[in-house]
Scaffold this active site. Structure first.
Site, PDB file in Angstrom:
ATOM      1  N   CYS A 164       0.846  -1.196   0.000  1.00 62.50           N
ATOM      2  CA  CYS A 164       0.000   0.000   0.000  1.00 62.50           C
ATOM      3  C   CYS A 164       0.883   1.249   0.000  1.00 62.50           C
ATOM      4  O   CYS A 164       1.801   1.367  -0.805  1.00 62.50           O
ATOM      5  CB  CYS A 164      -0.960  -0.054   1.191  1.00 62.50           C
ATOM      6  SG  CYS A 164      -2.191   1.279   1.254  1.00 62.50           S
ATOM      7  N   ILE A 165       0.653   2.188   0.897  1.00 62.37           N
ATOM      8  CA  ILE A 165       1.462   3.407   0.935  1.00 62.37           C
ATOM      9  C   ILE A 165       2.910   3.085   1.290  1.00 62.37           C
ATOM     10  O   ILE A 165       3.832   3.817   0.926  1.00 62.37           O
ATOM     11  CB  ILE A 165       0.850   4.427   1.927  1.00 62.37           C
ATOM     12  CG1 ILE A 165       1.545   5.781   1.821  1.00 62.37           C
ATOM     13  CG2 ILE A 165       0.914   3.918   3.345  1.00 62.37           C
ATOM     14  CD1 ILE A 165       0.929   6.842   2.696  1.00 62.37           C
TER      15      ILE A 165
END
Length: 581
Positions: free
Chosen positions: A312-313
């Protein structure tokens, strides 16, 4: 010595405070974004008499259809709400109870209204694509909330259940509601999470914290095989989630799977920021997060390159870190693996509904006032994106049916949310999402620009089919940015979390995988989908084999930490930061 007087508030500060107050009244949604979209639609509709006539004609036709269906349903014959239509079946009305009058009429009327409203806000000449999608989203939120399946009086399944149980389901539902309200007011975790405890049935893979600074702890996991791959793995999870999504119960633990397969695994565990961390920015996450962890790993396992893994991030951060290393001539990375991580934010999917200048101004004001973005605000945005599944369905189950779904490890993890520092999250949203600086070579690290095209190491990219956070076609865009001559893209079934955490054996999962060389022509997402053959099962073994293929000969496991070099064992995993509330 006299104390320095505090600086007087500026007009900008007053405006920011006012926006923060507005955000409290609108649940964080920017009213200007929706009203602007509505004005765009209304003004262009006013100049489209043909579209107006089409809407009126459709309204009459759908009203007539509902009336005709009601007349037919009055006969008492069981008729499905979708009879005679080509519309995709709606699982909310799939039970046999919905074939009976008047409930089938309720469902038919609802579907007709749904179709009419969706057609009304689309295909109006002159309306921007973004405003059209924003209105579709607003209509969907309205329709999800008004479905006849949400109410006791219009839901035959609920009425039958209530009759059979003589109302006991509603009694249990009221008890569930009171308990949930009490927990919310007291800031407690949802019911059932007390059955899960870190270090006991979550995050239980043995390991040691070997480094800690003001932003991260680094966990080194204990080997379980006599020989390990020479290249260690450095896993960079998202800081919008606790790292142990990758170390859930044993059958779902990616960490345990990798360790048992003979990999040396290091995991970043992020601090849960508070108001004192308000000025921590993206540069801090790069330097004190990824770079500090990489320095530790290459010190503990010297003379070996590192397989970087980001989720993800955390994957976005790993991409930024890889480009920074490439810019500076640092070749410590052996490969890069990204799970559901975006680098080109030009098409971020439905999250774009919450990422526009008006929305971000409101959000930034809220964060600036508190110093952090509270986890419940972020969770609220994700809930709205899937309101039918994450809001209304649980309301029906818990409060009208009086049934509690059993808590599972992934749900317990999901309830253990984190906060975001004001500066970092503002930079992330404005510079990456809104301005797309990373994909357009305008993102600086340490005051100097980086370019994703400098990244040439082998890459393994994973997207998930039903991802609402990082749509797979957006994840796939990294193929346009890097110059890797060994680029593998894998698309698995499932969503942002469940698609990644599928376990090594999962009969309900499927995936597609394709590798391309730099000289190969680029495939559009649709062409890639057609060319990549579908395979059954979990994608974990395919990725693990890729890691083996991109590693050198096996060796003895490294020591735990390197105390003489400043990386001594501090405590047992899972450490302190993951326990912060």
């Amino acid at each position: 010595m006299s104390k320095k007087k505090p600086e007087a508030p500026t007009p900008h500060d007053f405006d920011r405070e006012f926006r923060a107050q507005v955000a409290q009244m609108t649940a964080g949604l920017a009213p200007t974004a929706f009203t602007t979209a509505w004005a765009d639609w209304a003004m262009h509709l006013a100049m489209a008499p043909t579209k107006q006539a089409a809407i009126q004609r459709e309204a009459i036709e759908r009203a007539q259809d509902t009336w005709n269906f009601a007349i037919k349903a009055l006969s008492g014959e069981a008729i499905s709400p979708g009879e005679g239509t080509e519309a995709k079946p709606d699982r909310r009305f799939a039970a046999p109870d919905w074939t009976q009058f008047p409930f089938n009429v309720y469902a038919r009327a609802y579907k007709n209204v749904e179709g009419m409203l969706n057609d009304a806000v689309t295909d109006v000449g002159g309306v921007t694509e973004y405003h059209e999608k924003l209105l579709e989203f607003a209509v969907r939120m309205l329709l999800d909330g008004t479905s006849p399946s949400n109410f006791l009086a219009s839901n035959p399944e609920l009425l039958a259940l209530t009759r059979n149980e003589e109302g006991q389901n509603l009694v249990r539902g009221l008890e569930n509601f009171v308990e949930d309200l009490r927990r919310t007011v007291n800031g407690e975790a949802p019911a059932g999470t007390e059955d899960f405890e870190l270090g006991k049935n979550l995050a239980i893979t043995p390991g040691k914290v070997v480094f800690r600074n003001e932003l991260i702890e680094l966990i080194q996991y204990e080997p379980t095989t006599p020989q390990v791959g020479a290249e260690p793995l450095l896993v960079v999870p998202a800081w919008i989630m606790k790292y142990y999504i990758l170390d859930l119960s044993p059958k779902n633990s990616m960490v345990k799977y990798l360790v048992d397969k003979g990999h040396t695994v290091f995991m970043v565990s992020w601090k849960n920021p508070d108001e004192s961390d308000r000025d921590v920015g993206m540069d801090d996450y790069v330097q004190k997060g990824f770079m500090a962890a990489l320095d530790a790993v290459t010190t503990i396992v010297p003379k070996q390159k590192v397989h970087g893994v980001g989720y993800c991030i955390g994957g976005t951060l790993l991409s930024i870190g890889a480009a920074t290393l490439a810019r500076d001539g640092d070749d410590r990375l052996a490969s890069v693996t990204l799970f559901a991580a975006q680098t080109d934010f030009s098409e971020p999917g439905e999250l774009a509904f919450f990422i526009n200048p008006s929305q971000l101004a409101l959000l930034e004001a809220t964060m600036h006032k508190k110093g952090v973005l509270e986890s419940k605000q972020m969770a609220g945005a994700f809930t709205l994106l899937r309101s039918q599944d994450l809001l209304w369905a649980p309301i029906i189950e818990n409060y009208l049916k009086g049934q509690r779904s059993p808590m599972i490890d992934l749900m317990a993890w999901n309830a253990d949310a984190t906060r975001m520092p004001w500066r970092m999250h503002s930079e992330y949203l404005y510079r990456l999402y809104l301005d797309n600086e990373l994909a357009t070579n305008r993102f600086p690290v340490g005051g100097k620009l980086i370019r994703m095209s400098d990244v040439t190491v082998p890459m393994f990219i994973v997207g998930t089919e039903t991802d609402h956070v990082a749509p797979w076609k957006s994840v796939y865009k990294i193929d346009n940015l890097v110059r890797s001559d060994d680029f593998t893209f894998l698309l698995t079934s499932g969503g942002h979390n469940a698609g990644i955490i599928s376990g090594p054996v999962h009969p309900k999962r499927r995936y597609r995988k394709l590798t391309r060389r730099l000289a190969d022509p680029h495939l559009a997402p649709e062409d890639w989908m057609e060319k990549a053959e579908q395979q059954q099962g979990s994608w974990w073994p395919a990725w693990e084999q890729w890691l083996v293929d991109h590693s050198t000969a096996s060796t003895k496991p490294p020591a735990m930490g390197a105390s003489r070099k400043g990386y001594g064992v501090l405590e047992d995993a899972p450490g302190q930061y993951v326990r912060q509330r």
